[in-house]
Every structure is written in C-alpha cells, then in structure tokens.
Design an enzyme around this catalytic site. Structure first.
Site, PDB file in Angstrom:
ATOM      1  N   CYS A  89     -15.252   5.308  -3.958  1.00 20.67           N
ATOM      2  CA  CYS A  89     -15.815   5.043  -2.631  1.00 20.67           C
ATOM      3  C   CYS A  89     -16.376   6.323  -2.011  1.00 20.67           C
ATOM      4  CB  CYS A  89     -14.723   4.452  -1.746  1.00 20.67           C
ATOM      5  SG  CYS A  89     -15.314   3.807  -0.184  1.00 20.67           S
ATOM      6  N   LEU A 144     -11.095   5.154   8.789  1.00 21.17           N
ATOM      7  CA  LEU A 144     -11.107   4.316   9.998  1.00 21.17           C
ATOM      8  C   LEU A 144     -12.405   3.555  10.220  1.00 21.17           C
ATOM      9  CD1 LEU A 144      -9.222   6.701  12.455  1.00 21.17           C
ATOM     10  CD2 LEU A 144      -8.296   4.971  10.919  1.00 21.17           C
ATOM     11  N   CYS A 185      -5.099 -13.725 -20.951  1.00 19.15           N
ATOM     12  CA  CYS A 185      -4.930 -15.165 -20.722  1.00 19.15           C
ATOM     13  C   CYS A 185      -5.179 -15.996 -21.986  1.00 19.15           C
ATOM     14  CB  CYS A 185      -5.845 -15.656 -19.594  1.00 19.15           C
ATOM     15  SG  CYS A 185      -7.575 -15.908 -20.054  1.00 19.15           S
ATOM     16  N   CYS A 233     -11.461 -11.757 -18.861  1.00 21.16           N
ATOM     17  CA  CYS A 233     -12.426 -12.598 -19.572  1.00 21.16           C
ATOM     18  C   CYS A 233     -13.847 -12.229 -19.134  1.00 21.16           C
ATOM     19  CB  CYS A 233     -12.196 -14.075 -19.259  1.00 21.16           C
ATOM     20  SG  CYS A 233     -10.765 -14.835 -20.033  1.00 21.16           S
ATOM     21  N   ASP A 279       0.863  -1.188   0.000  1.00 20.47           N
ATOM     22  CA  ASP A 279       0.000   0.000   0.000  1.00 20.47           C
ATOM     23  C   ASP A 279       0.895   1.231   0.000  1.00 20.47           C
ATOM     24  OD1 ASP A 279      -2.118   1.927   0.513  1.00 20.47           O
ATOM     25  OD2 ASP A 279      -3.278   0.220   1.258  1.00 20.47           O
ATOM     26  N   ASP A 283      -8.746  -0.658  -4.933  1.00 20.93           N
ATOM     27  CA  ASP A 283     -10.056  -0.050  -5.173  1.00 20.93           C
ATOM     28  C   ASP A 283     -10.096   0.677  -6.512  1.00 20.93           C
ATOM     29  OD1 ASP A 283      -8.381   2.010  -4.638  1.00 20.93           O
ATOM     30  OD2 ASP A 283      -9.537   2.875  -2.994  1.00 20.93           O
ATOM     31  N   LYS A 319       0.149   3.280   5.424  1.00 24.69           N
ATOM     32  CA  LYS A 319      -0.711   2.130   5.725  1.00 24.69           C
ATOM     33  C   LYS A 319       0.069   0.818   5.799  1.00 24.69           C
ATOM     34  CE  LYS A 319      -5.105   3.792   3.897  1.00 24.69           C
ATOM     35  NZ  LYS A 319      -6.169   3.565   2.894  1.00 24.69           N
TER      36      LYS A 319
HETATM   37 ZN   LIG Z   1      -8.727 -13.913 -19.720  1.00 25.41          ZN
END
Ligand SMILES: [Zn+2]
Length: 282
Positions: free
Chosen positions: A219, A104, A279, A207, A95, A163, A119
């Site tokens: 957030c 918090l 992939c 995928c 982090d 995030d 962090k």
């Molecule tokens: Zn893939």
C-alpha cells in the site's frame, strides 16, 4: 413513535410471511420460533427489514451469526462498521498492529487520538458505541498458518480484510479445511477485487489465484485514496450480509474486478481446480 413501531411490526410480520414463502423455494435461513424483535431492534434494523430481500429470517440469522473480520484497516473498517451496524450477533475483530498517523485517511475506525493504540482495541471501542447490543471480540494477534485453524473454527463466516497475500492464503487454507464460508478482497491504487467462497462447493481463492504475484507493491508503494478502499470494503461487507442472509447474487465461482479510475466493474468467472491443494480434496 408508537404508530411508527406499529408500522415496523406490521412490516416485519409481512416480511416474515414473504420469507416463509421464499424459504420453501430457496432454503433461506429459518428464523427461530422464539425470535421476538424488541422495539429497539425494530427501530435499529427497520430500514433493513423494509427490504423485500431482508426479513425476520435474515435478521435472526444475523443475530445468531459468529463472524470473524481479519484486519481492521482500510477494508476491515467499513466491513466491521457495517456488520456491527447490521446486527451480526458476535463479531470477532483481529489485528496485531497499532494505529499509525498514516492509516487515518482510509481506516475509518481509527481517529487521531488513537495513534499508538492497538487497532483491535481502537476498533472494538468504536464498534461497541455503534451497537451495544452485540458482542465484540477483539483479538490482538496476527493470523498465521499456525493459528488460522483455531481462529476460523466455529465461525459462520470469515471476512478477510488483510493486506498480505500470505495471510490470504492462510485464511483460504484454514477456511477450506474447516469448511467455513469466507469473503476475500483486496485493493491497490484504483483497482480492487472481491470474491466469495463456499469451500467444497465453489472455487476457492487459490483455485482462482494459484500463486501470489511475484512483485505486488504494498500500500505504501502503490498508494490508495480512502474512498477507493471504502468502495471495495463496502462491497465486501455487502457480500458478507448476502451470504449470511441467503440473499441471491453472491460473488461465488468468480470474483468482481473493480477499476475505480475507469468506473468499471467486471465479473470474472472461475471454476474449481481438481488439484487445488486447499479445496481439491473436499
Ligand atoms: Zn481451491
């Protein structure tokens, strides 16, 4: 205490026998021949070893494992706590942020006196208190395409608790290239998602989600209650232990869609895309 330890040793031996039988059928992790559990380990991990699905072989695999947790925020906090508590032998935590007051209510590794502290350092201190028998490796860096390959190389598992979609796709590409299994997750408002990937064998994150949504709120805009992130992070930690221990039921070739307002969990199936840039060539 001695009789309790005796009970735990009997239990561990029984679990090893069960594990031995199960391994013949399922090729679960094999415990090294020189794997003696100390009395302290039997005490610390006894409630895991009591499970029929979790024996000496699983505990040994965990102790030998090297795992990287990307992010120590709302998801990374429960993930790192549970993996350290469970006995992952070498736990990297990554982090580059510093603790803020607004973190918090949901980021359980960080306390009020930690505001302003990196962090990675704040998390490492708590995790070392939780389990001094394992190695905690804090990295105060941001995972980016340029360093992702080096960071995931040699890991047995990566747990992506970031995030940002850019980080998720960087983790996906690097883990696919290095063939390192990983667990993705995200939470926004009262909704969440958890997905496991075995690169080259099961559908990867790209995928399932070829591109990031154009206007996903962060957030700060979407808001989140701490326990909602805790549920998703806990499921992500469970998934990590499942993959490391060879426990059946992992969220592979699909993801778990979580609606915490409606208390609904839906398992969505996905398949590998032949042309997937991450992939497709594996
Ligand atoms: Zn893939």
């Amino acid at each position: 205490m001695n009789s309790r330890r005796g009970f735990l040793r009997d239990l561990a031996a029984a679990a090893a026998q069960v594990g031995s039988a199960a391994r013949e059928a399922t090729a679960e992790p094999v415990a090294p021949a020189s794997f003696p559990l100390s009395d302290a380990e039997l005490d610390r991990y006894g409630r895991q070893l009591a499970l029929p699905e979790w024996g000496l072989a699983q505990q040994a695999a965990l102790r030998e494992a090297r795992v990287l947790v990307v992010g120590t925020g709302a998801l990374g906090s429960p993930v790192a706590l549970y993996l350290a508590g469970a006995g992952v032998g070498r736990l990297g935590i990554l982090d580059d942020d510093a603790v803020e007051l607004s973190n918090l209510h949901r980021q359980l590794l960080h306390f009020t006196p930690d505001v302003g502290v990196p962090k990675a350092a704040s998390a490492a201190a708590k995790l070392r208190f939780l389990n001094p028998d394992i190695v905690i490796e804090p990295y105060q860096v941001r995972l980016e395409p340029a360093n992702a390959g080096a960071l995931v190389e040699g890991q047995d598992l990566v747990v992506d608790c970031s995030d940002a979609f850019a980080t998720r796709y960087a983790v996906n590409a690097a883990c696919c290239a290095a063939r390192v299994p990983f667990v993705e997750a995200g939470v926004s408002g009262f909704t969440g998602l958890v997905m496991s990937v075995r690169p080259g064998e099961t559908a990867c994150y790209r995928c399932a989600f070829p591109a990031a949504p154009a206007d996903a709120p962060g957030c700060a805009e979407a808001g989140v209650l701490g326990p909602a992130a805790g549920v998703v992070g806990s499921l992500q930690a469970l998934e990590a232990l499942r993959l490391l221990g060879g426990v059946e039921g992992a969220l592979l070739d699909g993801f778990l869609q979580i609606d915490l307002l409606g208390a609904a969990f839906v398992r969505v199936r996905t398949t590998r895309r032949p042309g997937c840039p991450d992939c497709g060539a594996l």
